[in-house]
Design a protein around this motif. Structure first.
Motif, mmCIF file in Angstrom:
data_model
loop_
_atom_site.group_PDB
_atom_site.id
_atom_site.type_symbol
_atom_site.label_atom_id
_atom_site.label_comp_id
_atom_site.label_asym_id
_atom_site.label_seq_id
_atom_site.Cartn_x
_atom_site.Cartn_y
_atom_site.Cartn_z
ATOM 1 N N ASP A 290 -3.133 7.929 11.511
ATOM 2 C CA ASP A 290 -2.482 6.826 12.208
ATOM 3 C C ASP A 290 -2.092 5.713 11.246
ATOM 4 O OD1 ASP A 290 -2.848 8.215 14.552
ATOM 5 O OD2 ASP A 290 -4.695 7.171 15.089
ATOM 6 N N ILE A 291 -2.948 5.452 10.252
ATOM 7 C CA ILE A 291 -2.668 4.366 9.316
ATOM 8 C C ILE A 291 -1.527 4.727 8.379
ATOM 9 C CG2 ILE A 291 -3.631 3.041 7.379
ATOM 10 C CD1 ILE A 291 -6.340 3.174 8.805
ATOM 11 N N THR A 292 -1.578 5.963 7.825
ATOM 12 C CA THR A 292 -0.589 6.348 6.810
ATOM 13 C C THR A 292 0.641 7.006 7.405
ATOM 14 O OG1 THR A 292 -1.609 8.535 6.487
ATOM 15 C CG2 THR A 292 -2.459 6.694 5.175
ATOM 16 N N GLY A 293 0.481 7.664 8.553
ATOM 17 C CA GLY A 293 1.595 8.407 9.125
ATOM 18 C C GLY A 293 1.714 9.819 8.584
ATOM 19 N N TYR A 294 0.862 10.197 7.594
ATOM 20 C CA TYR A 294 0.925 11.528 6.978
ATOM 21 C C TYR A 294 -0.171 12.414 7.554
ATOM 22 C CZ TYR A 294 3.898 9.366 3.421
ATOM 23 O OH TYR A 294 4.905 8.714 2.766
ATOM 24 N N SER A 295 0.134 13.733 7.593
ATOM 25 C CA SER A 295 -0.879 14.713 7.972
ATOM 26 C C SER A 295 -1.731 15.051 6.755
ATOM 27 C CB SER A 295 -0.207 15.978 8.509
ATOM 28 O OG SER A 295 0.578 16.596 7.498
ATOM 29 N N GLY A 343 8.255 4.368 6.190
ATOM 30 C CA GLY A 343 8.870 3.430 5.271
ATOM 31 C C GLY A 343 8.343 2.007 5.378
ATOM 32 N N ARG A 344 7.567 1.715 6.413
ATOM 33 C CA ARG A 344 7.035 0.363 6.581
ATOM 34 C C ARG A 344 5.876 0.138 5.608
ATOM 35 N NH1 ARG A 344 3.337 -2.371 10.027
ATOM 36 N NH2 ARG A 344 2.688 -0.387 10.952
ATOM 37 N N ILE A 345 5.888 -1.017 4.971
ATOM 38 C CA ILE A 345 4.845 -1.356 3.992
ATOM 39 C C ILE A 345 3.772 -2.177 4.694
ATOM 40 C CG2 ILE A 345 4.332 -2.610 1.872
ATOM 41 C CD1 ILE A 345 7.092 -1.920 0.878
ATOM 42 N N ILE A 346 2.536 -1.734 4.559
ATOM 43 C CA ILE A 346 1.392 -2.434 5.139
ATOM 44 C C ILE A 346 0.401 -2.747 4.026
ATOM 45 C CG2 ILE A 346 1.652 -1.341 7.389
ATOM 46 C CD1 ILE A 346 -0.615 0.564 6.616
#
Length: 814
Positions: A290-295, A343-346
């Motif tokens: 959820d945080i990174t968006g990657y599997s 693409g969003r930077i957190i």
């Protein structure tokens, strides 16, 4: 023939000897000399004279053998025995020795002869084999598993061992040997085991099978059989009880499920990392996705550069990971920006910890990823609020101090205004006592009582006014406010003190009391004046409701005797409300200015057609947001006179006056310009020039007074330096405080001119009308605004901003 035999005996591979009955060697070949450690057979024969018993470890036993041979106690007169000898070279050797006695035909012993064979290598091999066999037996006995040999067909050929903790411990070898796997393990397990035997023999690899089994006590047990090839057509089966392991595995599985349940419910991203230089995550929870968006698969193949935008952070994280792998640190954490899959930077916080075993050996690393974007935003907002509070603390006009909540309080921190108001620095306050700056005992006593109430929790705040003595000795009035700050358990933390200088307010209150007394006297005078006014007065609200009423005196027209109070004007004067009163009343409230209207009264039925109408003048003066005074005056006579005069002279007078005024103003303006230019050229005195400009300007415009105010360097007041006036009082030398008129001076500082109708408080109000029409213009040079120019006329005369007036004002700025 004898020579060949001697050569054969000399070179024989075993030691051959002949000894006389006294123990002297008569013959010994080279091999024997070598076994005993002598350099040659001759060397041996010279030195051995006691049968060589001293070389043997069991010398007594060997002597006994020779004695038994001489006594004929040995049946065939021949003995073969193995001995341990210590050679002359210090070596321990095992030999096999065969000795026989040689007798003559009469049966008398002549000598001993025999051979010695070196069997050290064989003895060592036998000993190693025995030790190996012993170890093997002990190992087999120590193995907790049951060992069995099975044929290709699944028949048990030999049960090697069956420990007590196995199912076969209660069965004898006869009950096991020769049985098929189906009989021993049951049909279902036997079929599986038979397939494993075939697979093991065909592939040559180890095969393993786990299966449940119920023992004689009715308990459900688990066993494991491991099959390995044992020759071409046999396999060796190792059977062990794995019930405890199964229970541990189930417990471990439950712990893992519980652990991963906790991990999955955690809002931190978590994954496991092997301690390798180029490590990829093994397992991750849903929060990490959820945080990174990657599997998990995408993260394994994703380099750091692809998800961390700042290369400096990439290098830092690689360096920290390498130190972790090298054992130079046990954990690390780092905050950095992170690029999600979308693409969003957190902003995230990476934390890595090494997991060790009981011996503190590193096993693997646990990686935590926390999304701290909102936390950083909150932190930034808190820092901004803290900066704002610090700014308020530093720049607040009130004195602020933080104090300890003690019977003898200490000042922890003070703002600059505290020192400005009291004159004491922060160092001074740390040593001050209440009596040092509170001159009056009643103020000190009151302060002590309130402070004790604050300490006891009876109150959380208090305020009072008192007199304090500044450091320079001057006494001032202050308003003191104290607030107790407590934690969630209502325990005192500290106190906040606010100190405000109210000396000016105290002086204003004194002045106000004096003014109220004057106002009461003035009200009495105005009441008498009010009663003496012959006009009709109405007090109305915005909707026209009559709130108060004063009847008129001397009106030519007699009003009916109806009551005016609580009546609407539109009901009293319906013919005049819509035309006159309604728009003027609304305009008066909107502009706040007096509205004047003249109107004729309607003719009555008794009036003839030739009769002239009567006129009234109504003045509407708003006071307050929703109320107004309406003053109604009889102007019939004036209107009739005006009407007669206007009929004769209106057009001619208006034209002559207009042309005359224009001509006069033009001539006066040109004359003034020439005179001013002449006077300015005739002198270099700036004060004289400015006074001349003011005089001529006032005379030309026909004002009541005209003055020039010059600003001080800090722009706190305007000093009236030059003035032209037609009044008896002069305003030269008066100071106008800018803070009293912030709206006026803000426009003048910006270079704006403006016109207003206001009172003049600097002169005696008895010498002027209550209000004056004023024009204000700034005076400036190339460095900015220097002062201002004020022009005043009576309220009925406006101050038109004609081009000449503006040009002349601009001329004064030069």
């Amino acid at each position: 023939m004898l020579a060949e035999l001697d050569v054969l005996l000399e070179n024989a591979p075993i030691g051959i000897f002949r000894v006389d009955l006294q123990g002297r060697y008569r013959f010994a070949n080279a091999k024997l000399a070598k076994i005993y450690g002598y350099t040659s057979s001759a060397h041996l024969m010279r030195h051995l004279s006691d049968f060589g018993h001293h070389l043997y470890a069991d010398a007594a036993g060997r002597r006994q053998i020779f004695q038994d041979l001489l006594a004929g106690k040995v049946g065939d007169g021949r003995v073969a025995q193995e001995f341990l000898i210590h050679s002359r070279k210090g070596l321990d050797l095992w030999v096999r020795e065969q000795i026989q006695v040689v007798r003559n035909p009469a049966g008398d012993p002549l000598c001993f002869e025999g051979y010695v064979e070196d069997i050290t290598a064989r003895k060592q091999a036998e000993q190693a084999l025995a030790e190996s066999q012993l170890r093997y037996e002990r190992l087999v006995c120590a193995i907790p598993q049951a060992l069995m040999i099975f044929s290709r067909e699944g028949q048990c050929l030999e049960p090697i061992s069956s420990p007590e903790n196995t199912y076969f411990a209660s069965l004898s070898a006869e009950h096991i040997q020769g049985k098929a796997v189906g009989e021993l393990f049951g049909p279902e397990v036997g079929d599986q085991l038979q397939r494993l035997i075939d697979r093991c023999l065909s592939s040559g690899s180890q095969q393993t099978l786990e299966y449940p089994l119920t023992n004689s006590a009715g308990e459900l047990r688990y066993q494991e059989i491991c099959i390995v090839p044992y020759g071409a057509n046999c396999v060796l089966g190792c059977i062990q009880d794995i019930t405890e392991r199964k229970r541990l595995e189930l417990a471990l599985l439950e712990i893992q499920q519980r652990f991963w349940g906790i991990v999955e419910s955690c809002n931190l991203g978590i994954s496991l990392l092997p301690l390798e230089p180029e490590a990829s995550p093994h397992g991750m929870n849903s929060a990490l996705k959820d945080i990174t968006g990657y599997s998990a698969e995408e993260l394994k193949a994703l380099p750091l550069e692809a998800c961390i935008p700042d290369l400096a952070d990439v290098e830092t994280l690689k360096k920290l990971w390498q130190e972790l792998v090298d054992g130079r640190r046990s954990h690390y954490e780092w905050e950095h920006p992170y690029t999600r899959k979308n693409g969003r930077i957190i902003w995230v916080k990476s934390q890595v910890y090494v997991v060790r075993d009981e011996e503190q050996k590193p096993l693997f690393a646990v990686y935590f990823l926390d999304d701290i974007s909102e936390r950083r935003s909150i932190k930034s907002a808190l820092e901004e609020i803290q900066n704002q509070l610090q700014g308020i603390f530093n720049f607040c006009s009130q004195g602020i101090a933080l104090m300890s909540l003690d019977p003898d309080p200490r000042y922890l921190s003070l703002n600059p205004a505290m020192a400005e108001i009291t004159g004491y620095s922060e160092e001074d306050w740390s040593a001050l006592k209440a009596e040092d700056y509170t001159p009056y005992p009643e103020d000190r006593e009151r302060g002590e009582i309130l402070w004790n109430e604050l300490l006891s929790g009876y109150t959380n705040n208090y305020e009072y006014e008192k007199v304090i003595c500044r450091k320079d000795g001057r006494e001032i009035w202050v308003r003191l406010q104290l607030f107790a700050v407590r934690n969630a358990q209502n325990e005192p933390l500290f106190a906040i003190q606010f100190l405000e200088d109210i000396s000016e307010r105290k002086r204003a209150e004194t002045h106000l009391r004096e003014s109220l007394a004057d106002l009461a006297r003035s009200e009495a005078r105005y009441r008498a004046l009010y009663e003496a006014i012959p006009d009709m007065l109405l007090q109305v609200d915005r909707q026209g409701l009559v709130l108060s009423y004063k009847p008129p005196r001397g009106f030519a027209f007699a009003y009916p005797d109806d009551r005016y109070l609580n009546q609407y004007i539109q009901d009293l004067f319906p013919e005049h409300w819509k035309t006159y009163f309604a728009p003027l009343l609304e305009k008066a409230f909107q502009t706040g200015e007096i509205q004047v209207i003249e109107y004729p009264l309607p003719k009555t039925s008794q009036d003839t057609a030739e009769a002239l109408p009567e006129y009234r003048e109504a003045r509407l003066l708003p006071f307050g947001p929703d109320e107004a005074i309406v003053l109604v005056r009889d102007i019939t006579l004036r209107k009739r006179l005006e009407l007669a005069q206007q009929t004769r002279e209106a057009e001619l007078t208006a034209l002559v006056q207009q042309r005359t005024q224009q001509l006069e103003r033009s001539l006066q303006f040109e004359s003034i310009l020439r005179r001013l230019i002449h006077q300015i050229r005739a002198t270099l005195d700036e004060r004289q020039i400015l006074q001349t400009v003011v005089n001529e300007l006032g005379k030309f415009l026909g004002v009541l007074f005209c003055n020039v105010g010059l600003y001080d360097s800090r722009r706190t007041y305007s000093l009236i330096s030059y003035e032209y006036t037609t009044l008896s009082t002069s305003g030269v030398g008066a100071r106008v405080q800018m803070k009293d008129f912030p709206l006026f001076y803000e426009q003048l500082w910006r270079g704006w001119c403006f016109q207003l109708c206001a009172r003049d408080h600097q002169r005696d109000p008895n010498t002027l009308p209550p209000y004056l029409t004023k024009l204000a213009c700034p005076i400036a040079d190339d460095q900015g605004i220097l002062g201002d120019l004020w022009l005043a006329r009576p309220p009925e005369e406006s101050m038109p901003l004609t081009p000449k007036t503006l040009n002349f004002a601009e001329f004064t700025e030069l």
